[in-house]
Design a protein around this motif. Structure first.
Motif, PDB file in Angstrom:
ATOM      1  N   CYS A 270       0.840  -1.199   0.000  1.00  0.00           N
ATOM      2  CA  CYS A 270       0.000   0.000   0.000  1.00  0.00           C
ATOM      3  C   CYS A 270       0.874   1.246   0.000  1.00  0.00           C
ATOM      4  O   CYS A 270       1.786   1.373   0.789  1.00  0.00           O
ATOM      5  CB  CYS A 270      -0.904  -0.001   1.229  1.00  0.00           C
ATOM      6  N   ALA A 271       0.581   2.148  -0.926  1.00  0.00           N
ATOM      7  CA  ALA A 271       1.373   3.372  -1.010  1.00  0.00           C
ATOM      8  C   ALA A 271       0.739   4.507  -0.225  1.00  0.00           C
ATOM      9  O   ALA A 271       1.247   5.618  -0.232  1.00  0.00           O
ATOM     10  CB  ALA A 271       1.544   3.771  -2.471  1.00  0.00           C
TER      11      ALA A 271
ATOM     12  N   CYS B 260      -1.892   6.058  -0.986  1.00  0.00           N
ATOM     13  CA  CYS B 260      -2.267   7.110  -1.928  1.00  0.00           C
ATOM     14  C   CYS B 260      -3.691   7.609  -1.679  1.00  0.00           C
ATOM     15  O   CYS B 260      -4.106   8.591  -2.257  1.00  0.00           O
ATOM     16  CB  CYS B 260      -2.147   6.601  -3.350  1.00  0.00           C
ATOM     17  N   THR B 261      -4.421   6.936  -0.838  1.00  0.00           N
ATOM     18  CA  THR B 261      -5.773   7.318  -0.401  1.00  0.00           C
ATOM     19  C   THR B 261      -6.816   7.312  -1.514  1.00  0.00           C
ATOM     20  O   THR B 261      -7.893   7.851  -1.342  1.00  0.00           O
ATOM     21  CB  THR B 261      -5.820   8.703   0.300  1.00  0.00           C
ATOM     22  N   GLU B 262      -6.507   6.725  -2.650  1.00  0.00           N
ATOM     23  CA  GLU B 262      -7.516   6.649  -3.704  1.00  0.00           C
ATOM     24  C   GLU B 262      -8.716   5.812  -3.228  1.00  0.00           C
ATOM     25  O   GLU B 262      -9.860   6.165  -3.467  1.00  0.00           O
ATOM     26  CB  GLU B 262      -6.940   6.024  -4.974  1.00  0.00           C
TER      27      GLU B 262
ATOM     28  N   LYS C  47     -10.907   7.622  -0.692  1.00  0.00           N
ATOM     29  CA  LYS C  47     -11.774   8.656  -1.245  1.00  0.00           C
ATOM     30  C   LYS C  47     -12.961   8.041  -1.958  1.00  0.00           C
ATOM     31  O   LYS C  47     -13.937   8.730  -2.247  1.00  0.00           O
ATOM     32  CB  LYS C  47     -10.982   9.509  -2.235  1.00  0.00           C
TER      33      LYS C  47
ATOM     34  N   GLN D 121     -11.523  -1.674  -4.369  1.00  0.00           N
ATOM     35  CA  GLN D 121     -10.740  -2.603  -5.180  1.00  0.00           C
ATOM     36  C   GLN D 121     -10.558  -2.068  -6.593  1.00  0.00           C
ATOM     37  O   GLN D 121      -9.497  -2.176  -7.190  1.00  0.00           O
ATOM     38  CB  GLN D 121     -11.455  -3.955  -5.226  1.00  0.00           C
ATOM     39  N   ARG D 122     -11.617  -1.435  -7.096  1.00  0.00           N
ATOM     40  CA  ARG D 122     -11.563  -0.997  -8.471  1.00  0.00           C
ATOM     41  C   ARG D 122     -10.597   0.157  -8.685  1.00  0.00           C
ATOM     42  O   ARG D 122     -10.048   0.311  -9.759  1.00  0.00           O
ATOM     43  CB  ARG D 122     -12.972  -0.611  -8.942  1.00  0.00           C
ATOM     44  N   VAL D 123     -10.394   0.978  -7.668  1.00  0.00           N
ATOM     45  CA  VAL D 123      -9.530   2.139  -7.911  1.00  0.00           C
ATOM     46  C   VAL D 123      -8.089   1.949  -7.495  1.00  0.00           C
ATOM     47  O   VAL D 123      -7.231   2.683  -7.961  1.00  0.00           O
ATOM     48  CB  VAL D 123     -10.017   3.415  -7.199  1.00  0.00           C
ATOM     49  N   CYS D 124      -7.809   1.000  -6.617  1.00  0.00           N
ATOM     50  CA  CYS D 124      -6.427   0.934  -6.131  1.00  0.00           C
ATOM     51  C   CYS D 124      -5.486   0.750  -7.312  1.00  0.00           C
ATOM     52  O   CYS D 124      -5.579  -0.233  -8.035  1.00  0.00           O
ATOM     53  CB  CYS D 124      -6.236  -0.196  -5.127  1.00  0.00           C
ATOM     54  N   PRO D 125      -4.558   1.689  -7.519  1.00  0.00           N
ATOM     55  CA  PRO D 125      -3.689   1.594  -8.692  1.00  0.00           C
ATOM     56  C   PRO D 125      -2.743   0.414  -8.602  1.00  0.00           C
ATOM     57  O   PRO D 125      -2.126   0.044  -9.578  1.00  0.00           O
ATOM     58  CB  PRO D 125      -2.895   2.906  -8.680  1.00  0.00           C
ATOM     59  N   TYR D 126      -2.604  -0.151  -7.420  1.00  0.00           N
ATOM     60  CA  TYR D 126      -1.612  -1.196  -7.232  1.00  0.00           C
ATOM     61  C   TYR D 126      -2.223  -2.585  -7.172  1.00  0.00           C
ATOM     62  O   TYR D 126      -1.531  -3.540  -6.844  1.00  0.00           O
ATOM     63  CB  TYR D 126      -0.828  -0.920  -5.936  1.00  0.00           C
ATOM     64  N   GLY D 127      -3.512  -2.696  -7.429  1.00  0.00           N
ATOM     65  CA  GLY D 127      -4.157  -4.000  -7.324  1.00  0.00           C
ATOM     66  C   GLY D 127      -3.971  -4.568  -5.937  1.00  0.00           C
ATOM     67  O   GLY D 127      -3.741  -5.761  -5.756  1.00  0.00           O
TER      68      GLY D 127
ATOM     69  N   ILE E  54      -5.999  -4.340  -3.240  1.00  0.00           N
ATOM     70  CA  ILE E  54      -7.165  -4.606  -2.397  1.00  0.00           C
ATOM     71  C   ILE E  54      -7.958  -5.743  -3.018  1.00  0.00           C
ATOM     72  O   ILE E  54      -8.159  -5.769  -4.231  1.00  0.00           O
ATOM     73  CB  ILE E  54      -8.065  -3.356  -2.300  1.00  0.00           C
TER      74      ILE E  54
ATOM     75  N   ARG F  86     -17.181   9.640  -4.685  1.00  0.00           N
ATOM     76  CA  ARG F  86     -16.835  10.046  -6.045  1.00  0.00           C
ATOM     77  C   ARG F  86     -17.810   9.355  -6.969  1.00  0.00           C
ATOM     78  O   ARG F  86     -17.527   8.309  -7.517  1.00  0.00           O
ATOM     79  CB  ARG F  86     -15.402   9.608  -6.374  1.00  0.00           C
TER      80      ARG F  86
END
Ligand SMILES: Cc1cc2nc3c(=O)[nH]c(=O)nc-3n(C[C@H](O)[C@H](O)[C@H](O)COP(=O)(O)OP(=O)(O)OC[C@H]3O[C@@H](n4cnc5c(N)ncnc54)[C@H](O)[C@@H]3O)c2cc1C
Ligand code: SF4
Ligand code: SF4
Ligand code: SF4
Ligand code: SF4
Ligand code: SF4
Ligand code: SF4
Lengths: 497, 534
Positions: free
Chosen positions: B20-21, B23-25, B28, B58-64, B66, B117
């Motif tokens: 996990c970075a 990044c809080t995506e 949000k 899960q859908r937004v995590c840029p790092y896959g 979640i 969002r």
């Protein structure tokens, strides 16, 4: 009634899961921000910047690639062979270990595939030529291991066809084509630089060894600012920049392992909150924000490959009389010739198993959580393994690098003399005598072992807060044994020649 | 069925803290506030108490990074409002869907997760604050819900009835993306708009602006024209709407049948505009009765929203026979007779050419006019034809026979010289040399269908007659007026264009949005410009 608090026995086992270790940011150490230099910052803001640094490299690799098909079949006269195996691979490793991920900034493979993916050499376009898929979660859990496995595979293929050997120049071309094709294919299915993050064969070694280097990667100047930043242009992209192609987040980034130095976040951050820093060497080995399990396993895999490549240089492993282990395995399995895949598999798996067992035993002895010890130990080994890879390139470098200069004038072996260097007498020059070569190898390993020892000490202080001194003992023993063993092997290899 | 979300299997969210970075995506995106960031370690952790299992994180995590396991827990399935029985609805021209009751609307509103969002909002061409207005419904604040809608739309009662929600807002709803039934956004919007109309609230006045003394002309009274006229009038400009037809409302008046869009809605809207002081001049065709130069002389700014009202036709043998007509002619005649102007007899056996929106409107109108046999043919196969599935289903319920992969070869006269039959031919998709797939006739599949009426409903194009005698704007090859995107400015100073006239036939909501955008730009222009009107 409250129970009497029990005194903790000193060596009670750690039961907590591997805690997220304290983060470590560029600003936390003595560091120098390169992007405070005016012209550096101005250069990085130019959209054409990355194109400009990739282009020369791109030309070199296409010449090398084409040379394999239309040029001479004599590898000693081929520019492709000379530049790739006498200089490039050494330079990539040295660049990573000393500086950081600079190779990826100028890499022709990712660069070329990215131009196609974006349909522009340097502009900012919304749409490009890619399905823009996401790397699926169930693959993402493996982190950088897929890339390490591709490297593992290519190393074996390289041994089989004796590409570096020096083998036929066309094999070098095939190898380059393979990487180009894999890159372009992945770039056109998955978004951004998914290839670089997960699949590139060079990414695992380059990324891991970069943690030794002094370039911090792009990261935030003020973390608080990022904490409250809603727009996150660095990750999501803006009008003037792409969202981080490497899927990095500068806001929390505390290691240079994954930043490809592409300067997009620097261009995009509306708050001018991104910088590129110089940091003391080894910083991201001992303090990478978070230690990652996949990185640790990838390192162990790379280490196993290193073992194999030393063993295979010794006569008892493989020799012309057919009495080596590999020859015996080939007879057993009916495999045509060196290298036997079973031997490769067994030896590399053996190294991993050995390290695993060592971590289990050491953890038990030190009362530590074995996963934590395994991961921390793998990080401590990075300098040793990196130096091993570098040292292995030294004979080729010292003995043959001058051929890069001569073949550059006659890249295809057609008798050209483009720069007037084709017939220089340096063609046969060896920069060091054989004894000198092995001396440099041993010296590299000695420095690396000392560095790894120091890193082990820092890791212990940071991850275990200076408690459980046996952990330090276990880490130090691992790096010392690995370093000394590798140095001794280089002496043995020299003797075998 | 109402499920208690506290019972049954619960979703589990796995976050790999190592990768996990921070990044809080994900954080949000989470509608339930289940995720929190440790600001020191920059890692996100999950608390499952309220987790809906919606997988937005899960859908937004840029790092896959979640993985969500377990069910997506929704309160209950989507509530479908009652629709009138087929027998009953075929007997009149009243609306088919009855809409939500207040009780149903509140229950449906509770399904909305209120995504921070909201993708539904991103997918709405008007950008309606969907979670916002649905939340107001949940709080029983219907005027408040209307106020939220009115920030971005002038025609909520219309859009909610004619929008293709499954492709717009509802298609993007997190429920739909997870394979469930989307929140009934359109029905809720309709409920709010209808309730406020019936309870005489939600009217938006002049925004407390003084009259500016500037005069604006709007040519065309379709959705684009009406919303622009409303917005301009609310800013204090004097607005006159010029309409070629005797009825006001554009497609809403002459085209869309009343069983989809009842008269009251349009009348109510026109009433609101009159209250704002908008003047209407119907029966005035700009370009013929008056030209654009004259309008420009009398007004400070002119907006062209003349729509795309020219029917596309096929030049088939026999198309000139009596009994062959266009959708425009057919629909407007039927609507005229609804208003008591003229008699409309049963069209008899009817063949509609096309299976899109307009074709279904025609077919269903014909059914209500007493026709027993109605056929609609589309040249494309059903999978690729641009049809709205819900409309198609309704038409089929009502007994309309829709044939895909079928085309018409010619029309045949009967003994009296009138239209007697049509020759149909089957088609199949074939790649032409340039690689494009086209429907081509399959030999030997022709059949003769006896018909009394044929209606062409094959789409529209722009007419552009408003520009007659005005050389400063040159329509493009498709007859559309070239405009600057976002503002609707044309090449001629003081002239704007919006809606189908500028973009070609499209969705009603897009025409409305374009009208609003043009009005905003015109307002800025009118405030800055000196009046040129004597
Ligand atoms: C039968 C039918 C059904 C439809 N169903 C749907 C649907 O279900 N959902 C959906 O989203 N969209 C639907 N549409 C499309 C939608 O109605 C249009 O996109 C929308 O109405 C365009 O609005 P407009 O204001 O640009 O033009 P219009 O509504 O076409 O209004 C243009 C007006 O300008 C007038 N005019 C033209 N020339 C002149 C002139 N020279 N002088 C003065 N006045 C002039 C015309 O008489 C007309 O009243 C349908 C269209 C039709 C025809
Ligand atoms: S990860 Fe691989 S492809 Fe990507 S830039 Fe680095 S070396 Fe090139
Ligand atoms: S855009 Fe800038 S301020 Fe915002 S998160 Fe990224 S680096 Fe931080
Ligand atoms: S599944 Fe949905 S509700 Fe649960 S944590 Fe993820 S975003 Fe939040
Ligand atoms: S989106 Fe992924 S990486 Fe970003 S904070 Fe959430 S779990 Fe971490
Ligand atoms: S205007 Fe249309 S798309 Fe937007 S919310 Fe309403 S029904 Fe949905
Ligand atoms: S309508 Fe759907 S997407 Fe929109 S806020 Fe509600 S649950 Fe989320």
């Amino acid at each position: 009634m409250l129970a009497e608090p029990q005194r903790q026995p000193r060596l009670e086992r750690e039961t907590s899961p591997p805690a997220a270790t304290a983060p470590y940011f560029a600003g936390d150490v003595r560091s120098f921000e390169l992007t405070r230099i005016g012209w550096v910052a101005r250069l990085f803001r130019r959209r054409w910047f990355q194109f400009a640094v990739i282009l020369p490299n791109q030309i070199i690799f296409w010449v090398a690639l084409i040379g394999g098909f239309i040029g001479t079949v004599d590898p000693t006269r081929s520019f492709g062979t000379a530049i790739t195996w006498y200089f490039w691979f050494f330079a990539v490793l040295a660049g990573a270990l000393m500086v950081g991920r600079v190779w990826c900034q100028i890499c022709p493979f990712g660069g070329f595939a990215e131009w196609i993916q974006r349909l522009t050499p340097w502009g900012r376009r919304e749409r490009g030529l890619t399905l823009n898929r996401r790397w699926p979660e169930r693959w993402a859990v493996w982190g950088i291991i897929p890339g390490a496995l591709v490297f593992y595979l290519l190393t074996w293929v390289e041994e089989y066809y004796n590409v570096v050997g020096p083998g036929k120049p066309i094999y070098t071309s095939y190898l380059i084509i393979f990487v180009f094709a894999l890159a372009i294919g992945t770039f056109s299915v998955f978004g951004r630089r998914t290839f670089c993050r997960y699949l590139c064969p060079l990414s695992a070694p380059v990324g891991i060894f970069s943690t030794v280097g002094v370039l911090s990667g792009f990261r935030t100047r003020d973390r608080e600012r990022c904490m409250s930043c809603d727009t996150k242009e660095c990750m999501r992209g803006s009008k003037v920049s792409y969202g981080c192609p490497w899927f990095e987040f500068p806001g929390s980034n505390a290691t240079n392992q994954g930043c490809g130095l592409c300067t997009e976040c620097f261009k995009g951050c509306p708050n001018d909150n991104v910088g590129l820093y110089l940091q003391p060497p080894l910083t991201n080995v001992h303090s990478p924000g978070k230690r990652r399990w996949d990185v640790a396993w990838a390192l162990v895999l790379l280490w196993g490959i290193g073992w194999y490549q030393q063993w295979n240089a010794l006569s008892w492993f493989s020799n012309a009389r057919g009495t080596g282990i590999d020859d015996w395995l080939n007879r057993l399995t009916g495999w045509p010739h060196y290298p036997n895949p079973l031997g490769y598999l067994l030896l590399t798996a053996g190294v991993a198993a050995g390290y695993y067992l060592y971590s289990r035993a050491a953890a038990r002895w030190a009362g530590a959580d074995w996963r934590r010890l395994f991961t921390a130990g793998a990080y401590a080994l990075i300098p040793v393994v990196g130096a091993d890879y570098l040292a292995r390139q030294l004979p080729k470098l010292w003995d043959h690098v001058t051929r890069v200069i001569t073949t550059a004038s006659d890249p295809f072996g057609w008798g050209w003399n483009l720069f007037g260097t084709a017939r220089l007498p340096i063609y046969h020059t060896r920069l060091l005598p054989p004894g000198g070569v092995v001396a440099t190898q041993v010296a590299v390993m000695a420095i690396a072992t000392a560095a790894a020892g120091w890193a082990a000490w820092r890791i212990w202080r940071r991850d275990w807060g200076g408690e459980r001194p046996r952990v330090l003992g276990a880490l130090a023993l691992a790096v010392l044994a690995a370093g000394v063993y590798t140095a001794v092997m280089y002496v043995a290899m020299q003797a075998a020649e | 069925m109402i499920l208690d979300i506290r019972e049954g299997p619960k979703p589990q969210v796995h976050i790999d803290q190592e990768r996990c970075a921070g990044c809080t995506e994900c954080l949000k995106e989470c509608p339930r506030g289940c995720l929190s960031l440790d600001p020191k370690g920059w890692v996100v952790s999950w608390s499952g108490k309220d987790c809906a299992g919606c997988r937005s994180c899960q859908r937004v995590c840029p790092y896959g990074n979640i993985r969500v396991e377990g069910p997506f827990r929704w309160l209950h399935g989507r509530l479908h409002p009652l629709a009138r029985d087929v027998e009953e609805r075929l007997a009149d021209f009243h609306e088919v869907s009855l809409g939500y009751t207040r009780e149903e609307a509140f229950r449906e509103a509770h399904r909305c997760l209120g995504c921070p969002r909201p993708r539904c909002r991103e997918a709405c061409p008007a950008g309606n604050d969907i979670p916002g207005f649905i939340d107001a419904v949940r709080r029983h604040d219907l005027p408040g819900a209307m106020a939220i809608l009115r920030r971005t739309t002038n025609l909520p009662a219309v859009c909610s009835r004619v929008c293709h929600q499954a492709q717009q807002c509802e298609g993007a709803c997190v429920y739909a993306r997870e394979g469930g039934e989307a929140v009934a956004i359109g029905q809720l919007e309709r409920f709010v708009a209808d309730w406020c109309r019936e309870h005489t609230c939600g009217y938006v006045g002049r925004d407390g602006r003084w009259p500016t003394g500037r005069r604006a002309a709007v040519v065309g009274s379709g959705p684009a024209g009406l919303s622009a006229a409303e917005d301009l009038a609310r800013q204090g400009h004097a607005v006159t709407v010029y309409e070629a037809l005797p009825v006001l409302g554009g497609v809403m008046a002459w085209g869309i049948p009343t069983f989809i869009l009842p008269w009251e809605l349009l009348d109510h809207k026109l009433g609101e505009l009159e209250c704002l002081g908008v003047e209407f001049q119907s029966g005035m065709r700009v370009g013929a009765d008056r030209n654009l130069e004259q309008l420009l002389a009398e007004h400070d700014a002119v907006l062209l929203t003349t729509g795309a009202g020219q029917d596309n036709l096929l030049g088939l043998p026999g198309a000139e026979l009596a009994g062959v007509c266009t959708a425009t002619a057919f629909l407007s005649r039927s609507k005229d007779c609804l208003r008591g102007q003229g008699e409309h007899s049963s069209p008899g056996r009817t063949l509609v050419i096309g299976a899109g929106n307009t074709a279904m409107d025609v077919a269903r109108t014909a059914r209500r006019l007493g026709s027993k046999e109605i056929y609609a043919v589309d040249i494309l196969p059903e999978e690729v034809a641009p049809v709205r599935r819900d409309e198609l289903a309704k038409a089929r319920d009502e007994g309309v026979c829709v044939w895909f992969s079928t085309s018409v070869a010619r029309f045949l006269p009967d003994a009296g010289g009138q239209l007697g039959a049509a020759e149909l031919v089957g088609t199949k998709l074939q790649e032409d040399p340039s690689g494009r797939r086209r429907a081509v006739p399959v030999p030997g599949t022709d059949q003769i269908l006896p018909v009394d009426t044929v209606v062409f409903a094959m789409g529209y194009r722009a007419r552009g007659d408003a520009l007659a005698g005005f050389a400063r704007i040159v329509p493009d090859a498709r007859g559309l007026i070239p405009v600057a995107s976002g503002t609707g400015r044309t090449a001629a100073a003081g002239v704007w264009a919006a809606g189908d006239a500028a973009t070609g036939p499209g969705a009603l909501v897009r025409a409305m949005v374009a009208g609003k955008r043009a009005a905003r730009d015109m307002d800025a222009y009118l405030r800055g410009a000196q009046s040129t009107v004597a």
